[in-house]
Design a protein around this motif. Structure first.
Motif, PDB file in Angstrom:
ATOM      1  N   PRO A 338      66.292  17.875  83.937  1.00 55.87           N
ATOM      2  CA  PRO A 338      65.485  16.741  83.503  1.00 55.87           C
ATOM      3  C   PRO A 338      65.753  15.509  84.354  1.00 55.87           C
ATOM      4  O   PRO A 338      66.823  15.357  84.942  1.00 55.87           O
ATOM      5  N   SER A 339      64.754  14.660  84.434  1.00 62.53           N
ATOM      6  CA  SER A 339      64.876  13.428  85.203  1.00 62.53           C
ATOM      7  C   SER A 339      64.757  12.243  84.258  1.00 62.53           C
ATOM      8  O   SER A 339      63.825  12.169  83.462  1.00 62.53           O
ATOM      9  N   TYR A 340      65.726  11.323  84.337  1.00 64.57           N
ATOM     10  CA  TYR A 340      65.712  10.145  83.460  1.00 64.57           C
ATOM     11  C   TYR A 340      65.586   8.913  84.348  1.00 64.57           C
ATOM     12  O   TYR A 340      66.572   8.271  84.694  1.00 64.57           O
ATOM     13  N   ARG A 341      64.349   8.624  84.735  1.00 61.33           N
ATOM     14  CA  ARG A 341      64.117   7.577  85.718  1.00 61.33           C
ATOM     15  C   ARG A 341      63.092   6.564  85.239  1.00 61.33           C
ATOM     16  O   ARG A 341      62.152   6.903  84.530  1.00 61.33           O
ATOM     17  N   LEU A 342      63.287   5.323  85.678  1.00 62.96           N
ATOM     18  CA  LEU A 342      62.334   4.247  85.452  1.00 62.96           C
ATOM     19  C   LEU A 342      61.985   3.622  86.790  1.00 62.96           C
ATOM     20  O   LEU A 342      62.853   3.455  87.658  1.00 62.96           O
ATOM     21  N   CYS A 343      60.720   3.278  86.951  1.00 64.79           N
ATOM     22  CA  CYS A 343      60.240   2.616  88.166  1.00 64.79           C
ATOM     23  C   CYS A 343      59.821   1.184  87.829  1.00 64.79           C
ATOM     24  O   CYS A 343      59.066   0.967  86.881  1.00 64.79           O
ATOM     25  N   VAL A 344      60.322   0.233  88.583  1.00 64.36           N
ATOM     26  CA  VAL A 344      59.971  -1.171  88.406  1.00 64.36           C
ATOM     27  C   VAL A 344      59.147  -1.596  89.620  1.00 64.36           C
ATOM     28  O   VAL A 344      59.658  -1.608  90.746  1.00 64.36           O
ATOM     29  N   ARG A 345      57.891  -1.948  89.392  1.00 61.49           N
ATOM     30  CA  ARG A 345      56.995  -2.340  90.480  1.00 61.49           C
ATOM     31  C   ARG A 345      56.693  -3.838  90.378  1.00 61.49           C
ATOM     32  O   ARG A 345      56.242  -4.325  89.339  1.00 61.49           O
ATOM     33  N   THR A 346      56.970  -4.571  91.455  1.00 61.97           N
ATOM     34  CA  THR A 346      56.750  -6.014  91.477  1.00 61.97           C
ATOM     35  C   THR A 346      55.289  -6.320  91.777  1.00 61.97           C
ATOM     36  O   THR A 346      54.543  -5.447  92.258  1.00 61.97           O
ATOM     37  N   PRO A 347      54.828  -7.559  91.518  1.00 60.90           N
ATOM     38  CA  PRO A 347      53.441  -7.926  91.833  1.00 60.90           C
ATOM     39  C   PRO A 347      53.114  -7.753  93.316  1.00 60.90           C
ATOM     40  O   PRO A 347      51.950  -7.564  93.666  1.00 60.90           O
ATOM     41  N   LYS A 348      54.128  -7.804  94.204  1.00 58.01           N
ATOM     42  CA  LYS A 348      53.890  -7.639  95.635  1.00 58.01           C
ATOM     43  C   LYS A 348      53.847  -6.174  96.056  1.00 58.01           C
ATOM     44  O   LYS A 348      53.670  -5.868  97.235  1.00 58.01           O
ATOM     45  N   GLY A 349      54.041  -5.259  95.096  1.00 61.06           N
ATOM     46  CA  GLY A 349      53.934  -3.846  95.394  1.00 61.06           C
ATOM     47  C   GLY A 349      55.241  -3.150  95.694  1.00 61.06           C
ATOM     48  O   GLY A 349      55.250  -1.934  95.921  1.00 61.06           O
ATOM     49  N   LYS A 350      56.363  -3.863  95.719  1.00 60.96           N
ATOM     50  CA  LYS A 350      57.648  -3.216  95.959  1.00 60.96           C
ATOM     51  C   LYS A 350      58.086  -2.451  94.714  1.00 60.96           C
ATOM     52  O   LYS A 350      57.900  -2.912  93.587  1.00 60.96           O
ATOM     53  N   THR A 351      58.668  -1.273  94.942  1.00 63.06           N
ATOM     54  CA  THR A 351      59.072  -0.410  93.830  1.00 63.06           C
ATOM     55  C   THR A 351      60.569  -0.141  93.891  1.00 63.06           C
ATOM     56  O   THR A 351      61.107   0.148  94.957  1.00 63.06           O
ATOM     57  N   MET A 352      61.195  -0.227  92.745  1.00 64.97           N
ATOM     58  CA  MET A 352      62.607   0.111  92.617  1.00 64.97           C
ATOM     59  C   MET A 352      62.715   1.221  91.573  1.00 64.97           C
ATOM     60  O   MET A 352      62.252   1.075  90.445  1.00 64.97           O
ATOM     61  N   THR A 353      63.302   2.344  91.955  1.00 63.41           N
ATOM     62  CA  THR A 353      63.463   3.484  91.055  1.00 63.41           C
ATOM     63  C   THR A 353      64.923   3.605  90.654  1.00 63.41           C
ATOM     64  O   THR A 353      65.805   3.684  91.515  1.00 63.41           O
ATOM     65  N   LEU A 354      65.179   3.628  89.348  1.00 62.22           N
ATOM     66  CA  LEU A 354      66.530   3.723  88.799  1.00 62.22           C
ATOM     67  C   LEU A 354      66.657   5.006  87.987  1.00 62.22           C
ATOM     68  O   LEU A 354      65.747   5.368  87.243  1.00 62.22           O
ATOM     69  N   GLN A 355      67.791   5.658  88.138  1.00 64.40           N
ATOM     70  CA  GLN A 355      68.040   6.891  87.395  1.00 64.40           C
ATOM     71  C   GLN A 355      69.167   6.687  86.393  1.00 64.40           C
ATOM     72  O   GLN A 355      70.246   6.216  86.750  1.00 64.40           O
ATOM     73  N   MET A 356      68.921   7.051  85.121  1.00 67.01           N
ATOM     74  CA  MET A 356      69.896   6.938  84.060  1.00 67.01           C
ATOM     75  C   MET A 356      70.584   8.285  83.849  1.00 67.01           C
ATOM     76  O   MET A 356      70.133   9.317  84.323  1.00 67.01           O
ATOM     77  N   LYS A 357      71.668   8.264  83.084  1.00 72.68           N
ATOM     78  CA  LYS A 357      72.441   9.495  82.904  1.00 72.68           C
ATOM     79  C   LYS A 357      71.816  10.451  81.894  1.00 72.68           C
ATOM     80  O   LYS A 357      72.015  11.657  81.973  1.00 72.68           O
ATOM     81  N   ASP A 358      71.048   9.909  80.914  1.00 72.09           N
ATOM     82  CA  ASP A 358      70.451  10.776  79.908  1.00 72.09           C
ATOM     83  C   ASP A 358      69.256  10.086  79.270  1.00 72.09           C
ATOM     84  O   ASP A 358      68.933   8.930  79.586  1.00 72.09           O
ATOM     85  N   GLU A 359      68.593  10.787  78.370  1.00 68.88           N
ATOM     86  CA  GLU A 359      67.395  10.266  77.720  1.00 68.88           C
ATOM     87  C   GLU A 359      67.700   9.032  76.882  1.00 68.88           C
ATOM     88  O   GLU A 359      66.912   8.080  76.853  1.00 68.88           O
ATOM     89  N   GLN A 360      68.845   9.034  76.201  1.00 67.98           N
ATOM     90  CA  GLN A 360      69.191   7.900  75.355  1.00 67.98           C
ATOM     91  C   GLN A 360      69.343   6.620  76.163  1.00 67.98           C
ATOM     92  O   GLN A 360      68.830   5.565  75.786  1.00 67.98           O
ATOM     93  N   GLU A 361      70.030   6.709  77.293  1.00 65.99           N
ATOM     94  CA  GLU A 361      70.217   5.511  78.119  1.00 65.99           C
ATOM     95  C   GLU A 361      68.884   5.035  78.691  1.00 65.99           C
ATOM     96  O   GLU A 361      68.624   3.834  78.763  1.00 65.99           O
ATOM     97  N   LYS A 362      68.021   5.972  79.065  1.00 71.53           N
ATOM     98  CA  LYS A 362      66.719   5.581  79.589  1.00 71.53           C
ATOM     99  C   LYS A 362      65.903   4.849  78.526  1.00 71.53           C
ATOM    100  O   LYS A 362      65.282   3.810  78.806  1.00 71.53           O
ATOM    101  N   LEU A 363      65.932   5.359  77.300  1.00 66.74           N
ATOM    102  CA  LEU A 363      65.182   4.715  76.226  1.00 66.74           C
ATOM    103  C   LEU A 363      65.745   3.344  75.874  1.00 66.74           C
ATOM    104  O   LEU A 363      65.004   2.433  75.515  1.00 66.74           O
ATOM    105  N   GLU A 364      67.074   3.180  75.991  1.00 64.92           N
ATOM    106  CA  GLU A 364      67.681   1.880  75.730  1.00 64.92           C
ATOM    107  C   GLU A 364      67.197   0.846  76.737  1.00 64.92           C
ATOM    108  O   GLU A 364      66.840  -0.277  76.385  1.00 64.92           O
ATOM    109  N   TRP A 365      67.183   1.237  78.018  1.00 65.36           N
ATOM    110  CA  TRP A 365      66.693   0.316  79.038  1.00 65.36           C
ATOM    111  C   TRP A 365      65.204   0.041  78.860  1.00 65.36           C
ATOM    112  O   TRP A 365      64.753  -1.110  78.973  1.00 65.36           O
ATOM    113  N   LEU A 366      64.440   1.067  78.569  1.00 62.69           N
ATOM    114  CA  LEU A 366      63.001   0.894  78.406  1.00 62.69           C
ATOM    115  C   LEU A 366      62.686  -0.016  77.223  1.00 62.69           C
ATOM    116  O   LEU A 366      61.798  -0.864  77.302  1.00 62.69           O
ATOM    117  N   SER A 367      63.441   0.149  76.147  1.00 60.74           N
ATOM    118  CA  SER A 367      63.226  -0.696  74.970  1.00 60.74           C
ATOM    119  C   SER A 367      63.487  -2.161  75.285  1.00 60.74           C
ATOM    120  O   SER A 367      62.728  -3.041  74.871  1.00 60.74           O
TER     121      SER A 367
END
Length: 382
Positions: A338-367
């Motif tokens: 499984p992949s636990y990743r979030l992508c943050v895209r700025t208004p200028k189009g730059k993308t930063m992809t972050l990977q979390m250790k598990d689903e719980q941590e990803k949901l905490e950041w997303l929340s």
């Protein structure tokens, strides 16, 4: 080859090398050992540390000019010390409690007394957790000190007689016999360990109300209510420790966030921009200004905030959950891991992809990021 690494606790930690450098490694706490991997979900095991006979100190204030908020220490029975840096106080306490529970479990299986102790003579209100907390109180607890025995130095320990003296002073027991019985209980439960002396003194399963040295299995240095030896975890092959700054996105930015509430901080893996692969970074989510701050994990050991960092204002950004493509190239299909990743895209189009250790941590950041919608950040999931 990727694989899941089940364990009691997993995550990135910094470990200090013999050259006093800090390396970011992926750790998996198992029932008897602490395993160290180079990267998240990689099958290559750098080393494993059997925890039997170890002691943990948290927080640790031994290292000068080091950020002590996330620092804790593991000590072997022969005095070797290993220092670890977590993402912050919350992460540090989580690791300390989990590792301490494993050490106590391993210690309690060996600390077996052959004699039946008079437990019925304890005061009715005596509680093991309260007693351990009181024993470790910096102001009113027992004073752990450095002792010299046969030319060897032993840190953070105390004599067996000092434990009984303390129990009597606070009227937790009626006499020294009862004090020894209570200390025997703490020894049997794994809260205390006899220090393994190099003068030939054997470790005894029976508590001694004399000059034998003991230490706490888990030493929490907070207020409560009543080496030269090569570190086996060190790995000199570290592609992430390169001094080259090939990622323009990771260029040093001296912009420091204004003082404000820190909502969350973690060690995460950030996808590189110009090269394939991932780099371990420390990420902080600030409320004022509403932004993400990140910097290389090795800087997290610094005692001040003067390390190079990058700021990503959240206003106008789009945060999405990344969906990992399967080997057939179709999104949503099952993949090897499984992949636990979030992508943050700025208004200028730059993308930063972050990977979390598990689903719980990803949901905490997303929340937490979803709470930023009022300030202009938009969040969508795919």
């Amino acid at each position: 080859m990727d694989r899941e690494q089940p364990g009691l606790r997993t995550g990135y930690l910094l470990i200090q090398t013999p050259k006093k450098k800090w390396k970011a490694r992926w750790f998996v706490l198992c029932e008897e050992e602490l395993c160290c991997y180079h990267k998240h979900r990689k099958s290559v095991l750098i080393s494993s540390l059997p925890l039997a006979g170890f002691a943990i100190t948290s927080p640790c204030n031994d290292l000068a000019d080091t950020n002590t908020q996330g620092l804790f220490k593991l000590s072997t029975s022969d005095g070797e010390e290993m220092y670890f840096q977590s993402a912050g106080p919350e992460d540090r306490d989580g690791w300390a409690h989990a590792i301490g529970a494993v050490i106590r479990s391993l210690s309690s299986t060996t600390q077996i007394s052959q004699e039946k102790m008079p437990f019925q003579d304890f005061r009715a209100y005596a509680n093991v957790s309260e007693i351990i907390g009181a024993l470790q109180d910096p102001d009113a607890g027992i004073a752990a000190a450095t002792h010299l025995r046969s030319g060897e130095i032993y840190k953070n320990c105390f004599k067996g007689s000092e434990i009984v003296d303390w129990l009597l002073r606070w009227s937790l027991v009626r006499n020294r016999e009862n004090g020894s019985a209570m200390a025997q209980t703490l020894l049997k439960l794994g809260h205390l360990q006899q220090v393994c002396l190099k003068d030939g003194s054997a470790v005894s399963p029976k508590f001694s109300d004399a000059d034998k040295l003991y230490r706490f299995t888990v030493l929490f240095q907070t207020s409560v209510n009543l080496g030269a030896t090569r570190n086996s975890f060190y790995d000199s092959t570290d592609s992430d420790s390169s001094s080259s700054d090939e990622d323009d996105d990771d260029a040093a930015d001296d912009t420091k966030p204004k003082k404000g509430r820190l909502l969350k901080q973690s060690f995460l893996a950030k996808k590189k921009v110009l090269r394939k692969g991932w780099r371990v970074v420390k990420v902080k989510l600030h409320e004022t200004p509403k932004s993400l701050q990140y910097f290389r994990a090795s800087y997290a050991s610094n005692a001040d905030d003067k390390y190079p960092s990058k700021m990503v204002p959240l206003e106008g950004t789009i945060v999405t959950e990344a969906v990992k493509m399967s080997s057939k190239g179709s999104a949503g299909a099952s993949s090897k891991s499984p992949s636990y990743r979030l992508c943050v895209r700025t208004p200028k189009g730059k993308t930063m992809t972050l990977q979390m250790k598990d689903e719980q941590e990803k949901l905490e950041w997303l929340s937490l990021l979803q709470q930023k919608e009022e300030s202009g950040a938009s969040v969508s999931t795919t």
